[in-house]
Design a protein around this motif. Structure first.
Motif, short mmCIF file in Angstrom:
data_model
loop_
_atom_site.label_atom_id
_atom_site.label_comp_id
_atom_site.label_asym_id
_atom_site.label_seq_id
_atom_site.Cartn_x
_atom_site.Cartn_y
_atom_site.Cartn_z
N GLU B 142 0.84 -1.20 0.00
CA GLU B 142 0.00 0.00 0.00
C GLU B 142 0.88 1.26 0.00
O GLU B 142 0.69 2.19 -0.77
CB GLU B 142 -0.89 -0.03 1.25
CG GLU B 142 -1.58 1.27 1.60
CD GLU B 142 -2.96 1.36 0.98
OE1 GLU B 142 -3.72 0.41 1.20
OE2 GLU B 142 -3.23 2.35 0.29
N LEU B 143 1.93 1.19 0.84
CA LEU B 143 2.85 2.32 0.97
C LEU B 143 3.52 2.66 -0.37
O LEU B 143 3.73 3.83 -0.70
CB LEU B 143 3.92 1.99 2.01
CG LEU B 143 4.95 3.07 2.33
CD1 LEU B 143 4.33 4.14 3.19
CD2 LEU B 143 6.17 2.47 3.02
N VAL B 144 3.83 1.63 -1.17
CA VAL B 144 4.48 1.90 -2.45
C VAL B 144 3.45 1.94 -3.59
O VAL B 144 3.83 1.99 -4.76
CB VAL B 144 5.58 0.86 -2.77
CG1 VAL B 144 6.68 0.89 -1.72
CG2 VAL B 144 4.99 -0.54 -2.88
N GLY B 145 2.18 1.89 -3.25
CA GLY B 145 1.12 2.05 -4.24
C GLY B 145 0.95 0.87 -5.17
O GLY B 145 0.64 1.03 -6.34
N LEU B 146 1.15 -0.33 -4.67
CA LEU B 146 1.03 -1.51 -5.53
C LEU B 146 -0.02 -2.50 -5.03
O LEU B 146 0.01 -3.68 -5.41
CB LEU B 146 2.37 -2.22 -5.64
CG LEU B 146 3.37 -1.65 -6.64
CD1 LEU B 146 4.65 -2.47 -6.62
CD2 LEU B 146 2.79 -1.62 -8.05
N SER B 147 -0.94 -2.02 -4.20
CA SER B 147 -1.91 -2.94 -3.61
C SER B 147 -2.65 -3.74 -4.67
O SER B 147 -2.91 -4.93 -4.50
CB SER B 147 -2.93 -2.16 -2.78
OG SER B 147 -2.27 -1.53 -1.73
N ASP B 148 -2.94 -3.08 -5.80
CA ASP B 148 -3.74 -3.76 -6.82
C ASP B 148 -2.93 -4.73 -7.66
O ASP B 148 -3.49 -5.47 -8.46
CB ASP B 148 -4.41 -2.70 -7.71
CG ASP B 148 -3.39 -1.72 -8.27
OD1 ASP B 148 -2.35 -1.49 -7.59
OD2 ASP B 148 -3.60 -1.18 -9.37
N LYS B 149 -1.59 -4.72 -7.51
CA LYS B 149 -0.78 -5.60 -8.36
C LYS B 149 0.00 -6.63 -7.56
O LYS B 149 1.00 -7.18 -8.03
CB LYS B 149 0.18 -4.74 -9.19
CG LYS B 149 -0.58 -3.93 -10.21
CD LYS B 149 0.27 -3.04 -11.05
CE LYS B 149 -0.60 -2.37 -12.10
NZ LYS B 149 0.08 -1.26 -12.76
N SER B 150 -0.49 -6.92 -6.37
CA SER B 150 0.28 -7.79 -5.48
C SER B 150 0.42 -9.20 -6.02
O SER B 150 1.37 -9.90 -5.69
CB SER B 150 -0.38 -7.83 -4.10
OG SER B 150 -1.65 -8.45 -4.22
N LYS B 151 -0.51 -9.61 -6.89
CA LYS B 151 -0.46 -10.99 -7.37
C LYS B 151 0.26 -11.13 -8.70
O LYS B 151 0.29 -12.20 -9.29
CB LYS B 151 -1.89 -11.55 -7.49
CG LYS B 151 -2.54 -11.73 -6.14
CD LYS B 151 -3.55 -12.87 -6.15
CE LYS B 151 -4.05 -13.20 -4.77
NZ LYS B 151 -4.90 -12.11 -4.20
N ARG B 152 0.85 -10.01 -9.18
CA ARG B 152 1.57 -10.08 -10.46
C ARG B 152 3.00 -10.59 -10.25
O ARG B 152 3.63 -10.30 -9.24
CB ARG B 152 1.64 -8.68 -11.08
CG ARG B 152 0.29 -8.05 -11.32
CD ARG B 152 -0.05 -8.07 -12.79
NE ARG B 152 -1.30 -7.36 -13.03
CZ ARG B 152 -1.36 -6.17 -13.64
NH1 ARG B 152 -0.24 -5.57 -14.03
NH2 ARG B 152 -2.53 -5.61 -13.85
#
Lengths: 287, 267
Positions: B142-152
């Motif tokens: 979340e801090l680095v703004g990647l919450s939506d891509k965690s499964k990539r």
């Protein structure tokens, strides 16, 4: 959680590079086979030498009409003689029958062809010749047999067998460790990036090492268990047949050999696997 | 090999009473005889953001490597949070690295693990209880703004996103010091600014950040303290805002004092 992690890592490793695992397992298998067969040969050679040495004594065969008591007294008076043990012709025949494992039967013989004898034990192998010569001169002694030459040869042979054995076993062990460490190095090398990352984010060294060591142990165990099955199976099969054909050779029986040999071979395989892994992974762990 | 029997605890002094980085009379000579660093004296306080600039081979990376104990000083001392790295035993190094995050130009992610797994990995191998891992990972992503891509997987992420995963991974063990070696070297300008913004946020949360770079524009625009390296010497130590390069990047203007910066102010 950590042991589950280690196991998962090991399985992933093996799945990822099955060829390397097969190479390691085969290496351990082949070298354990060599080790196993070599050891059985060595142990048998040594047993043979020992049994021959045990038999080194002066045997005085008596005339049929000899005075046993007088011969015994004279034999025991010879310097260097420890004891003269009387072996009657019946005892001698029984021993022979036993050794031939039923291929001659007492009943088949019309008469006992063997003479009475004295087995003269001598305190030192050096006295054998002298004792034999003096025993030959005793009245009632028909013939004297002793195996000095054999004794000396056997002693030398035994020393040689041991020396060669230690060197060859040492070399075999070393080469197994080296080959296993080399094959495992390839799997370690394939994962060096991962190791680097693990080190970078602060994984303790043992944490990095354990999966590789476990992998080595597993491969070593697999290879050596297979080899143990082959060595054990073939030994148990071949020895009775050999004893049958060459009955004068005292072979070490399977039940006296395998319960010691096989666990050693298997443990050795596991140890070699662990050591090989450790050698490889340490090369990549330099801080 | 029996290191698991004891786990040496490394505690850095993060009270702010000692400098986060304290390098004193440091020389570094490589085994081949090449002297990479000459008499470096340098202090960086807790919570500072510092750029290390200089051309390739000037010694920037060597300084970073000394700070996470990839290299040993040939003489002189390197202290991180009051801890003398020269006296650190080999088996203590991993524990130091849990307090010192590092990111690289080439991201160094594991290609077969997803973004979340890459971050979780750093927690797993430091023995964090399994049930705690997902929430920590979610927080850092979340801090680095990647919450939506965690499964990539890394291969499904852009360079900038990969670097953000690497930053998340370096932050997950809550380091006191974050070292970045050319973090934007492979990135386009937009991603570069993303990364710099994230690093600024990291600084704002109290972590000391040291960035080695030769991206002069970034240094110019960020207006932080700048250490200039040249052939193994620390030639300038310029306070926040006192550094600007000329347009071609071939020289150095030191303007002091300087008007408030008007362009892209990140932090």
């Amino acid at each position: 959680m950590t042991s589950a992690y280690f196991l998962r890592e090991v399985l992933t490793n093996i799945r990822r590079s099955p060829l390397m695992s097969i190479a390691s397992v085969t290496t351990v298998l082949v070298l354990t086979l060599i080790l196993g067969y070599f050891t059985t040969v060595m142990v048998n050679l040594e047993a043979l030498a020992n049994s021959l040495l045990d038999e080194v004594q002066v045997v005085a065969y008596l005339d049929d009409d000899a005075n046993q008591v007088s011969v015994a007294q004279q034999l025991e008076r010879i310097p260097g003689v420890q004891k003269a043990h009387f072996v009657s012709k019946e005892t001698a025949l029984n021993k022979l029958v036993e050794r031939m494992q039923g291929r001659i039967k007492v009943d088949d013989l019309t008469r006992n062809p063997l003479p009475d004898s004295y087995e003269v034990s001598v305190s030192s192998a050096d006295d054998l010749e002298m004792v034999a010569k003096r025993a030959e001169r005793i009245a009632g002694v028909a013939r004297v047999k002793y195996g000095e030459e054999i004794a000396q040869r056997m002693l030398r042979f035994n020393a040689l067998v041991r020396g060669v054995g230690v060197v060859v076993l040492g070399l075999l062990f070393l080469s197994t460790v080296l080959i296993v460490s080399n094959t495992i190095r390839l799997t370690v090398f394939a994962r060096r990036k991962e190791i680097e990352i693990m080190q970078m984010v602060g994984a303790a060294e043992w944490f990095i090492r354990w999966p590789f060591i476990l992998e080595g142990v597993l491969q070593g165990l697999l290879g050596s268990v297979l080899a143990a099955v082959v060595v054990g199976g073939s030994y148990a099969m071949v020895i009775p047949k050999l004893t049958e054909t060459i009955s004068f050779l005292p072979m070490v029986e399977a039940q006296n050999m395998l319960p010691t040999l096989l666990p050693i071979l298997i443990l050795n395989g596991a140890f070699v696997g662990a050591l090989g892994s450790l050698v490889s992974v340490n090369k990549f762990l330099k801080v | 090999m029996w290191g698991f029997l004891k786990s040496p605890e490394i505690n850095l002094d993060t009270s702010g009473q000692v400098p986060m980085v304290d390098i004193c009379e440091l020389d570094l000579v490589y085994p081949n005889g090449h002297q990479a660093l000459h008499n470096i004296n340098l202090q960086i306080d807790k919570g500072e953001f510092v750029f290390l600039v200089g051309s390739t081979g000037s010694g920037k990376s060597s300084i970073l490597k000394l700070l996470y104990r990839e290299l040993h000083p040939s003489s002189g001392s390197v202290l991180v949070g009051g801890l003398d790295l020269g006296e650190l035993a080999r088996q203590e190094v991993p524990y130091l690295r849990r307090s010192v995050g590092v990111i690289f130009q080439d991201f160094r992610l594991l290609g077969n693990k997803t973004a979340a797994e890459n971050v979780a990995y750093a927690l797993e191998i430091t023995g964090t209880p399994k049930r705690k891992i997902p929430s920590i990972v979610a927080q850092v992503l979340e801090l680095v703004g990647l919450s939506d891509k965690s499964k990539r997987l890394p291969s499904e992420l852009s360079g900038g996103e990969q670097q953000r995963v690497a930053i998340a991974r370096s932050l997950v063990n809550k380091p006191s010091l974050l070292l970045a070696d050319e973090p934007t070297g492979n990135l386009d300008p937009d991603s570069t600014w993303d990364i710099m913004q994230i690093l600024s946020r990291v600084q704002n949360s109290g972590t000391t950040v040291v960035v080695a770079t030769h991206n002069q524009q970034v240094v110019d625009l960020m207006r932080k303290r700048v250490l200039v390296m040249k052939r193994g010497h620390l030639v300038h130590d310029l306070a926040r805002g006192a550094y600007r390069l000329d347009g071609r990047g071939s020289g150095l203007h030191v303007e002091q004092p300087r008007a408030p910066f008007s362009a892209v102010e990140v932090s």
